[in-house]
Structures are given as structure tokens and as C-alpha cells.
Design a protein around this motif. Structure first.
Motif, PDB file in Angstrom:
ATOM      1  N   ALA A  89       0.856  -1.188   0.000  1.00  0.00           N
ATOM      2  CA  ALA A  89       0.000   0.000   0.000  1.00  0.00           C
ATOM      3  C   ALA A  89       0.885   1.228   0.000  1.00  0.00           C
ATOM      4  CB  ALA A  89      -0.883   0.003   1.251  1.00  0.00           C
ATOM      5  N   SER A  90       0.303   2.352  -0.399  1.00  0.00           N
ATOM      6  CA  SER A  90       1.021   3.614  -0.306  1.00  0.00           C
ATOM      7  C   SER A  90       0.811   4.166   1.101  1.00  0.00           C
ATOM      8  CB  SER A  90       0.486   4.584  -1.361  1.00  0.00           C
ATOM      9  OG  SER A  90       1.201   5.781  -1.277  1.00  0.00           O
ATOM     10  N   PHE A  91       1.908   4.450   1.781  1.00  0.00           N
ATOM     11  CA  PHE A  91       1.842   4.880   3.178  1.00  0.00           C
ATOM     12  C   PHE A  91       1.913   6.400   3.240  1.00  0.00           C
ATOM     13  CE2 PHE A  91       4.267   6.233   6.920  1.00  0.00           C
ATOM     14  CZ  PHE A  91       3.480   5.729   7.936  1.00  0.00           C
ATOM     15  N   TYR A 115      10.765   4.277   9.547  1.00  0.00           N
ATOM     16  CA  TYR A 115      10.724   4.817   8.186  1.00  0.00           C
ATOM     17  C   TYR A 115      11.939   4.303   7.414  1.00  0.00           C
ATOM     18  CZ  TYR A 115       6.919   8.038   9.244  1.00  0.00           C
ATOM     19  OH  TYR A 115       5.695   8.558   9.572  1.00  0.00           O
ATOM     20  N   CYS A 116      11.670   3.497   6.372  1.00  0.00           N
ATOM     21  CA  CYS A 116      12.767   3.056   5.492  1.00  0.00           C
ATOM     22  C   CYS A 116      12.263   3.238   4.063  1.00  0.00           C
ATOM     23  CB  CYS A 116      13.208   1.631   5.790  1.00  0.00           C
ATOM     24  SG  CYS A 116      11.901   0.461   6.118  1.00  0.00           S
ATOM     25  N   ASP A 117      11.889   4.465   3.763  1.00  0.00           N
ATOM     26  CA  ASP A 117      11.218   4.786   2.502  1.00  0.00           C
ATOM     27  C   ASP A 117      12.125   5.559   1.547  1.00  0.00           C
ATOM     28  OD1 ASP A 117      11.204   6.839   4.300  1.00  0.00           O
ATOM     29  OD2 ASP A 117       9.171   7.522   3.895  1.00  0.00           O
ATOM     30  N   GLY A 170      26.211   1.540 -15.636  1.00  0.00           N
ATOM     31  CA  GLY A 170      25.733   2.753 -14.978  1.00  0.00           C
ATOM     32  C   GLY A 170      26.922   3.619 -14.638  1.00  0.00           C
ATOM     33  N   THR A 171      26.732   4.607 -14.015  1.00  0.00           N
ATOM     34  CA  THR A 171      25.542   5.351 -13.704  1.00  0.00           C
ATOM     35  C   THR A 171      25.910   6.822 -13.706  1.00  0.00           C
ATOM     36  OG1 THR A 171      23.773   5.707 -12.049  1.00  0.00           O
ATOM     37  CG2 THR A 171      25.886   4.933 -11.215  1.00  0.00           C
ATOM     38  N   ASN A 172      25.007   7.702 -13.369  1.00  0.00           N
ATOM     39  CA  ASN A 172      25.273   9.143 -13.383  1.00  0.00           C
ATOM     40  C   ASN A 172      24.696   9.757 -12.106  1.00  0.00           C
ATOM     41  OD1 ASN A 172      22.555   8.590 -14.377  1.00  0.00           O
ATOM     42  ND2 ASN A 172      22.426  10.820 -14.455  1.00  0.00           N
ATOM     43  N   ARG A 214      18.995   8.028  -5.150  1.00  0.00           N
ATOM     44  CA  ARG A 214      19.771   7.544  -4.001  1.00  0.00           C
ATOM     45  C   ARG A 214      19.459   8.431  -2.789  1.00  0.00           C
ATOM     46  NH1 ARG A 214      23.036   8.702  -8.336  1.00  0.00           N
ATOM     47  NH2 ARG A 214      24.149   6.991  -9.339  1.00  0.00           N
ATOM     48  N   PRO A 215      19.179   7.821  -1.643  1.00  0.00           N
ATOM     49  CA  PRO A 215      18.911   8.632  -0.439  1.00  0.00           C
ATOM     50  C   PRO A 215      20.224   9.090   0.205  1.00  0.00           C
ATOM     51  CG  PRO A 215      18.586   6.304   0.034  1.00  0.00           C
ATOM     52  CD  PRO A 215      18.992   6.383  -1.404  1.00  0.00           C
ATOM     53  N   CYS A 216      20.884  10.054  -0.467  1.00  0.00           N
ATOM     54  CA  CYS A 216      22.201  10.507   0.009  1.00  0.00           C
ATOM     55  C   CYS A 216      22.051  11.542   1.117  1.00  0.00           C
ATOM     56  CB  CYS A 216      22.998  11.119  -1.142  1.00  0.00           C
ATOM     57  SG  CYS A 216      23.331   9.951  -2.459  1.00  0.00           S
ATOM     58  N   GLY A 243      23.776   1.182  -0.542  1.00  0.00           N
ATOM     59  CA  GLY A 243      22.831   0.362   0.212  1.00  0.00           C
ATOM     60  C   GLY A 243      23.285  -1.086   0.332  1.00  0.00           C
ATOM     61  N   THR A 244      23.850  -1.613  -0.748  1.00  0.00           N
ATOM     62  CA  THR A 244      24.268  -3.017  -0.728  1.00  0.00           C
ATOM     63  C   THR A 244      25.361  -3.248   0.303  1.00  0.00           C
ATOM     64  OG1 THR A 244      23.933  -2.896  -3.108  1.00  0.00           O
ATOM     65  CG2 THR A 244      24.887  -4.913  -2.255  1.00  0.00           C
ATOM     66  N   VAL A 245      26.219  -2.259   0.447  1.00  0.00           N
ATOM     67  CA  VAL A 245      27.348  -2.395   1.369  1.00  0.00           C
ATOM     68  C   VAL A 245      26.887  -2.190   2.817  1.00  0.00           C
ATOM     69  CG1 VAL A 245      29.624  -1.460   1.957  1.00  0.00           C
ATOM     70  CG2 VAL A 245      28.878  -1.526  -0.434  1.00  0.00           C
TER      71      VAL A 245
END
Ligand SMILES: Cc1cc2nc3c(=O)[nH]c(=O)nc-3n(C[C@H](O)[C@H](O)[C@H](O)COP(=O)(O)OP(=O)(O)OC[C@H]3O[C@@H](n4cnc5c(N)ncnc54)[C@H](O)[C@@H]3O)c2cc1C
Length: 274
Positions: A89-91, A115-117, A170-172, A214-216, A243-245
Motif C-alpha cells: 500500500a502507499s503509506f 521509516y525506510c522509505d 551505470g551510472t550518473n 539515491r537517499p544521500c 545500500g548493498t554495502v
């Protein structure tokens, strides 16, 4: 878990030096005691590792790995669905109610909310006050007759060989116009960059094109912890370009923090902005 799912793949990374200045910097970094364990080899001559590469300044072959995130996320999602733990669902943070026992959202009752959005937390909700610096990026899936490398190619971006002529590239980085819409200019730029890794003209057929944000964060460190004024609101975010790291280790630490109160590492704890 990653090993059992077959999503973790060890694969070296070949950083092709762009110019003499980058080579100089690369050599200095490779000599650093912290970096040395990860360096397999520094190349001197073009084509030393693989013919047909445009590595005129040489490069650094480093230990590396990649994670098949689509597969990992699909497996994780299937597990949550099987447990009956996933509501799709959209929160809307405005719908969340704080109750004497915790929080309430639609039919869900809980002690708190995490919150992990991703970058959406920078745009609304209780954690929008943090110093975010979200950055858009795009990536391509492509097929090519380029020689398949036994390593990731890395110069102003990367190209990951997936076998049978398939690559991901990628990427830019963009800090304005933050959305998840792929664009033609970036597609063309990524294709040109991919072609630039090889001495001869190579064919390219783009089979997929994605964009994300990216959530920088301003200090390049994740945001973990509890809202300073609302103890039932927590955040697990700010993983930025890594995120992967970060995620596996920090998720364990966040779970310990929530379950037992074990302190978070200070450089990731959002209390550093208090
Ligand atoms: C082009 C590109 C290449 C990248 N390459 C790498 C790489 O090579 N290595 C690496 O480690 N990282 C890489 N990253 C960064 C990586 O993608 C992020 O670090 C990671 O996705 C952050 O994970 P997250 O779960 O915190 O946020 P996200 O992945 O952004 O996930 C947030 C989720 O919350 C959902 N959501 C948001 N708002 C709501 C709402 N209101 N209701 C319901 N759901 C909501 C979103 O739909 C999304 O599914 C790359 C990113 C991009 C864009």
C-alpha cells in the motif's frame, strides 16, 4: 543467507585510470595500508589484462563482488508474503496515529514505526528535517558483441559483465529533477561511456533502462535512530549510493538497537544532528 540464495557473486573490479593524474592518485591510494589488502595488481601497459580495452594509462585490479538485488528482493518479498507480513500500500505519514500503546495505521497496531522509505523521507514526514542530498541515477541493461571481461569495468561509471553478451552499465548523478523516470540523454551518455571502454566499435542494444534516487546525506553517513521529539518514530535510511554495502550490517545493528537498546554507531546515529 546471500550464499544460500546464490545472489552474492565475487568478481574483481578493474579501475581503468582516466589520465596521468588519476593514475598518480590511484597508485598513492593502492600503496595505502588500508587499501592494499584489496588490490590484486596495478597494470602498466594497455591490454595487459585484456586486449581491446582502452586502458592506455593502466589501471588497478581490485577485489570486488556484486549482489543480484532483483533476485534477493524477490526472494525476500516471497518470504514476507508467505508469512503474511507484507501489506502492499502507499503509506501516508499523515494517516499514522500515535496511541498510548504505540502507533496505529489502518488495521495495523505496533509499538513504533520505522521509516525506510528511501528519498521520500527527504520530501515529507517526520525525518524531512535531516540534511538530505538525494541524487538521481540511471542504469542500463544491454547486449553487446564487446569482449566479455572477467571483471567489472570501472571508469567514470561501471559495466558489469553478466555473460552471453549481456551487461549492466551505470551510472550518473543528478541533484535536480528528482524522479524515477529514465531519460534519453543519460541513456545516450551511458551507451557512449560503455563503447569507450573498448578499442574497436562494439554493437549495443539497450534491453532495459531504469532510474532511481539515491537517499544521500550531507555527511555521506546513513541516518539511523529515533526522532528527537517522537519516541515512536524511527528511521533506517540515508544509505546513499551504498545500500548493498551498508544494509546487512546496519540492519542487524538497528534491530539490536530497537530490541535491546544497544547504542547505534555514533557516525550513523541521527543524534549527531541534535
Ligand atoms: C542508478 C543507481 C545505481 C546504484 N548502484 C548501487 C550500487 O552499485 N551499489 C550500492 O550499494 N548501491 C547502489 N545504489 C544505491 C542503492 O540503490 C540505495 O542505497 C538503496 O536502494 C537504498 O535502499 P533503501 O531501501 O533505503 O531505499 P530504496 O531502495 O529507495 O527503497 C525505499 C522503498 O520505499 C518505498 N516507499 C517510499 N515511499 C513510500 C510510501 N509512501 N508508501 C509505500 N512505500 C514507499 C519505495 O517504493 C521503495 O521501494 C544505486 C542507486 C541508483 C539509483
Amino acid at each position: 543467507m546471500l550464499g544460500a540464495l546464490g545472489v552474492f557473486h565475487s568478481l574483481d573490479v578493474y579501475r581503468l585510470f582516466l589520465d596521468a593524474e588519476q593514475r598518480e592518485r590511484g597508485l598513492k591510494r593502492a600503496a595505502d595500508a588500508h587499501c592494499q589488502p584489496f588490490i590484486r595488481r596495478i597494470t602498466e601497459r594497455p591490454g595487459e589484462l585484456q586486449a581491446e580495452l582502452t586502458d592506455g594509462q593502466g589501471g588497478a585490479l581490485m577485489k570486488g563482488a556484486w549482489v543480484d538485488l532483483p533476485k534477493l528482493l524477490a526472494e525476500s518479498r516471497a518470504g514476507l508474503v508467505a508469512d503474511g507480513s507484507l501489506i502492499e500500500a502507499s503509506f501516508d505519514p499523515a494517516e499514522l496515529q500515535v496511541t498510548p500503546e504505540g502507533v496505529a495505521w489502518r488495521q495495523v497496531r505496533a509499538r513504533g514505526v520505522v521509516y525506510c522509505d528511501g528519498y521520500k523521507s527527504s520530501q515529507r514526514g517526520p525525518f524531512a528535517y535531516l540534511p538530505w542530498q538525494p541524487a538521481k541515477g540511471e542504469a542500463l541493461d544491454l547486449t553487446s558483441d564487446a569482449p566479455q571481461s572477467p571483471f567489472v569495468l570501472n571508469r567514470e561509471g561501471w559495466a558489469l559483465p553478466l555473460g552471453q553478451g549481456r551487461w549492466r552499465a551505470g551510472t550518473n548523478w543528478e541533484w535536480v529533477g528528482l524522479d524515477e523516470t529514465p531519460t534519453t540523454p543519460q541513456r545516450d551518455k551511458l551507451v557512449a561511456r560503455f563503447r569507450g571502454y573498448f578499442q574497436r566499435p562494439v554493437s549495443v542494444e539497450v534491453t532495459g533502462h531504469l532510474a532511481g534516487v539515491r537517499p544521500c546525506t550531507a555527511d555521506n553517513r546513513p541516518f539511523l535512530g529515533t526522532h528527537p521529539e517522537e519516541p515512536r518514530f524511527h528511521v533506517f535510511n540515508g544509505l546513499g549510493p551504498r545500500g548493498t554495502v551498508w544494509a546487512p550490517t546496519l540492519a542487524e545493528e538497528m534491530a539490536d538497537y530497537l530490541a535491546t537498546g544497544k547504542p547505534l554507531r555514533p557516525d550513523c546515529d541521527l543524534r549527531r544532528f541534535a
